[in-house]
Design an enzyme around this catalytic site. Structure first.
Site, short mmCIF file in Angstrom:
data_model
loop_
_atom_site.label_atom_id
_atom_site.label_comp_id
_atom_site.label_asym_id
_atom_site.label_seq_id
_atom_site.Cartn_x
_atom_site.Cartn_y
_atom_site.Cartn_z
N LYS A 16 6.97 -5.17 -0.60
CA LYS A 16 6.32 -5.68 -1.82
C LYS A 16 6.18 -4.58 -2.88
CE LYS A 16 1.58 -5.96 -1.89
NZ LYS A 16 0.96 -5.28 -3.04
N ASN A 17 5.65 -3.43 -2.45
CA ASN A 17 5.34 -2.40 -3.44
C ASN A 17 6.57 -1.64 -3.94
OD1 ASN A 17 2.73 -3.19 -3.36
ND2 ASN A 17 1.99 -1.50 -2.08
N ARG A 58 -2.63 -6.57 -10.50
CA ARG A 58 -2.68 -5.34 -11.29
C ARG A 58 -1.30 -4.75 -11.56
NH1 ARG A 58 -7.30 -2.87 -11.44
NH2 ARG A 58 -6.19 -0.93 -11.74
N CYS A 74 -11.16 -4.14 -9.32
CA CYS A 74 -10.68 -5.03 -8.27
C CYS A 74 -11.78 -5.18 -7.23
CB CYS A 74 -9.36 -4.55 -7.68
SG CYS A 74 -9.51 -3.32 -6.43
N ARG A 93 -10.40 0.53 -10.75
CA ARG A 93 -9.06 1.11 -10.56
C ARG A 93 -8.48 1.37 -11.94
NH1 ARG A 93 -5.70 -2.32 -6.30
NH2 ARG A 93 -4.11 -0.77 -6.77
N PRO A 94 -8.79 2.55 -12.48
CA PRO A 94 -8.39 2.84 -13.86
C PRO A 94 -6.88 2.93 -14.04
CG PRO A 94 -9.28 4.81 -12.79
CD PRO A 94 -9.46 3.68 -11.83
N ASP A 137 -5.83 4.96 -16.72
CA ASP A 137 -5.80 6.02 -17.73
C ASP A 137 -4.56 6.91 -17.61
OD1 ASP A 137 -7.17 6.66 -15.27
OD2 ASP A 137 -7.56 8.65 -16.11
N ASP A 193 -3.37 1.64 2.67
CA ASP A 193 -3.05 0.22 2.87
C ASP A 193 -3.03 -0.18 4.35
OD1 ASP A 193 -2.87 -0.09 0.17
OD2 ASP A 193 -0.69 0.01 0.09
N ILE A 210 -8.45 7.65 -0.94
CA ILE A 210 -7.68 7.16 -2.10
C ILE A 210 -8.55 6.21 -2.94
CG2 ILE A 210 -5.55 6.03 -2.87
CD1 ILE A 210 -4.92 8.48 -1.21
N ARG A 219 -0.28 -12.73 -0.51
CA ARG A 219 0.17 -11.76 -1.52
C ARG A 219 1.09 -10.72 -0.89
NH1 ARG A 219 -4.30 -9.07 -5.02
NH2 ARG A 219 -2.35 -8.26 -5.85
N1 EPU Z 1 -5.83 6.43 -10.47
C1 EPU Z 1 -6.51 6.85 -11.60
N2 EPU Z 1 -5.96 6.55 -12.81
C2 EPU Z 1 -4.80 5.87 -12.95
C3 EPU Z 1 -4.11 5.46 -11.79
C4 EPU Z 1 -4.66 5.75 -10.56
O1 EPU Z 1 -7.57 7.46 -11.51
O2 EPU Z 1 -4.37 5.65 -14.07
C5 EPU Z 1 -6.39 6.75 -9.14
C6 EPU Z 1 -6.77 5.50 -8.36
O3 EPU Z 1 -8.05 5.02 -8.72
C7 EPU Z 1 -6.69 6.00 -6.94
C8 EPU Z 1 -5.54 7.01 -6.99
O4 EPU Z 1 -5.37 7.33 -8.37
O5 EPU Z 1 -7.87 6.67 -6.59
C9 EPU Z 1 -4.21 6.51 -6.46
O6 EPU Z 1 -3.91 5.24 -7.01
P1 EPU Z 1 -2.42 4.78 -7.30
O7 EPU Z 1 -2.20 4.79 -8.75
O8 EPU Z 1 -1.51 5.59 -6.45
O9 EPU Z 1 -2.43 3.29 -6.78
P2 EPU Z 1 -1.69 2.05 -7.43
O10 EPU Z 1 -0.39 2.47 -8.01
O11 EPU Z 1 -2.65 1.31 -8.29
C10 EPU Z 1 -0.35 1.47 -5.29
C11 EPU Z 1 -0.17 0.26 -4.41
C12 EPU Z 1 -1.44 0.01 -3.64
C13 EPU Z 1 -1.75 1.26 -2.81
C14 EPU Z 1 -1.83 2.49 -3.70
C15 EPU Z 1 -2.01 3.78 -2.93
C16 EPU Z 1 1.41 -1.10 -5.62
C17 EPU Z 1 1.67 -2.31 -6.41
N3 EPU Z 1 0.14 -0.89 -5.25
O12 EPU Z 1 -1.43 1.16 -6.16
O13 EPU Z 1 -1.16 -1.07 -2.77
O14 EPU Z 1 -2.97 1.10 -2.14
O15 EPU Z 1 -0.62 2.61 -4.47
O16 EPU Z 1 -0.98 3.97 -2.03
O17 EPU Z 1 2.31 -0.34 -5.30
C18 EPU Z 1 -1.65 -2.96 -1.46
O18 EPU Z 1 -0.43 -3.15 -1.33
O19 EPU Z 1 -2.51 -3.56 -0.77
C19 EPU Z 1 -2.13 -1.99 -2.45
C20 EPU Z 1 -3.35 -1.99 -2.93
#
Ligand code: EPU
Length: 417
Positions: free
Chosen positions: A22-23, A92, A116, A121-122, A124, A304, A326, A396
């Site tokens: 999925k991801n 998201r 969420c 889950r910012p 930024d 995850d 995380i 999902r």
């Molecule tokens: N973060 C920030 N600012 C940002 C982006 C992220 O502070 O702009 C922080 C997050 O709050 C978190 C950390 O950075 O503390 C890592 O978050 P990341 O951006 O890596 O997560 P994501 O891209 O939103 C993806 C997966 C998630 C998985 C995380 C971590 C997808 C679509 N989603 O999310 O998958 O948990 O990486 O590996 O790829 C799931 O499949 O159940 C799921 C939640």
């Protein structure tokens, strides 16, 4: 709404096939926007999130079809640039269209995803990276309004190795003028898959899988064909299913090296884990030892799989500590696991899991995707019946979970609530 009913106590046996990740598919679908014409992605899982991303693309005027795990995305008639709130709030990962829209159309309007189920889950880092590439960004009425008259490559250093921000930046930089360097990039296999996809389109991405990724901007990209990598979280969930039921199962069509961190922990817990080619064999046992775990970015233990692993530790012979680094509040599964008899206490970002003789079936509620997987796993060993409501969460990220587990001998069915 459907619910899943499980009668626990069966040792799983047999083989199960893992679907595409999925991801990995979600950013690849967005990356299709970078080229004009039809791209074809195979080994695509039939999941709600994939359908939601397809709807996001269709709102942009893209023609998309998903048949038999093959996704066709034709951008020839694309004329929109907005990802609306009604879709983004349900997924998201819709934010993945921000980078490709800016790169291909010079403008994007993407709803802010908001929080969420397990906390803020910012985004930024996504926004700042687009600004550093030269985009103008304003936040208005809950939307990110972005525009650019030509993105320019440059070094971008992330304070956190974010999967999403790394992917969005790679896509935005693919056709930017000059070279972009992402420092402290995410190293997840899904990032490597996205880099391979962009390169198959004619892009020039190097270093994916390390913490520095370089993207040499190219003039244009062309549509391509690509096979999605196996889903490592689905793989890990079935590994835990074999372990928790003291079963003996084979997990096929997976990539064992992507779940090394889980294999290592399971072996320490006394579970047999053998890998050969694309197959993992699991031999569980009744007296699982407790092993502490700390989630961290790849190749560390994935957040995850934290909820599913907690279900396993709930029936292990001792106390364990599971720390979530995380997403610090990702514990919505805990009150529901407690309803099944688990002894879990939360202190900050740490769960203390105590020893209980057995879990007992009860009605529980799925609160998010991985939390629902944890409840299914717990239900497989709980005495009596476990009824899991709100299973749309599980759809999902797990294709046909009841038929896959049923094929392994679990007594599980989906019934209308
Ligand atoms: N973060 C920030 N600012 C940002 C982006 C992220 O502070 O702009 C922080 C997050 O709050 C978190 C950390 O950075 O503390 C890592 O978050 P990341 O951006 O890596 O997560 P994501 O891209 O939103 C993806 C997966 C998630 C998985 C995380 C971590 C997808 C679509 N989603 O999310 O998958 O948990 O990486 O590996 O790829 C799931 O499949 O159940 C799921 C939640």
């Amino acid at each position: 709404m459907d619910k899943i009913v499980i009668r626990g106590g069966q040792k799983l046996k047999g083989a199960v096939k893992i679907g595409g990740a999925k991801n990995a598919v979600l950013p690849i679908m967005a990356a299709c926007l970078l080229a004009r014409g039809e791209s074809v992605v195979t080994n695509v899982p039939g999941l709600r999130d994939v359908v939601t991303m397809k709807s996001v693309l269709e709102r942009l005027g893209v023609r998309a079809s998903l048949n038999d795990h093959t996704l066709r995305i034709d951008t020839a008639a694309m004329d929109g640039f907005e990802a609306p709130y009604d879709l983004v709030r349900t997924m998201r990962a819709s934010i993945y269209v921000l980078g490709p829209l800016l790169a291909s159309h010079g403008k994007a309007k993407v709803s802010l995803p908001g929080g969420c189920a397990w906390g803020p889950r910012p985004v930024d880092l996504h926004i700042r990276a687009m600004q550093e590439l030269g985009a103008q960004i304003e936040i208005e009425h809950g939307y990110i309004i972005a525009s650019s008259s030509g993105l320019k490559g440059r070094p971008i250093k992330f304070s956190i190795a974010s999967v999403g921000a790394t992917a969005n930046t790679m896509m935005a930089a693919a056709t930017a003028e000059g070279k972009t360097q992402i420092i402290n990039a995410a190293k997840e296999p899904e990032i490597v898959a996205l880099a391979e996809f962009i390169n198959k389109m004619g892009g020039a991405v190097t270093g994916a899988g390390t913490d520095t990724i370089e993207i040499e901007g190219v003039k244009s990209l062309r549509p391509t064909e690509f096979a999605t990598i196996p889903d490592r979280i689905e793989t890990g969930t079935y590994m835990i299913a074999g372990a928790i039921t003291a079963g003996k199962i084979e997990i096929k069509d997976c990539c064992p090296q992507h779940v090394d961190s889980l294999s290592m922990v399971l072996r320490q817990a006394g579970v047999g884990v053998e890998c050969s080619g694309g197959t993992i064999s699991i031999k569980g046992r009744r007296d699982i030892a407790s092993v502490d775990v700390l989630t961290s970015p790849y190749p560390g233990f994935p957040t995850d799989l934290q909820a599913q692993y907690m279900a396993l530790m709930s029936v292990a012979r001792g106390n364990s500590i599971i720390s979530e680094t995380i997403f610090k509040d990702r514990f919505t599964h805990v009150p529901e696991l407690r309803r099944l008899g688990a002894d879990i206490k939360i202190e900050g970002n740490t769960a203390h899991v105590g020893y209980v003789k057995r879990l007992s079936g009860a009605p529980v509620m799925a609160t998010d995707l991985r939390a629902s997987a944890a409840l299914v796993l717990a239900g497989l060993v709980a005495d009596g019946e476990t009824h899991i409501s709100r299973v749309y969460h599980i759809d999902r990220g797990y294709e046909g979970i009841e038929s896959k587990l049923g094929g392994l001998g679990a007594l599980i069915e989906r019934v209308p609530e």
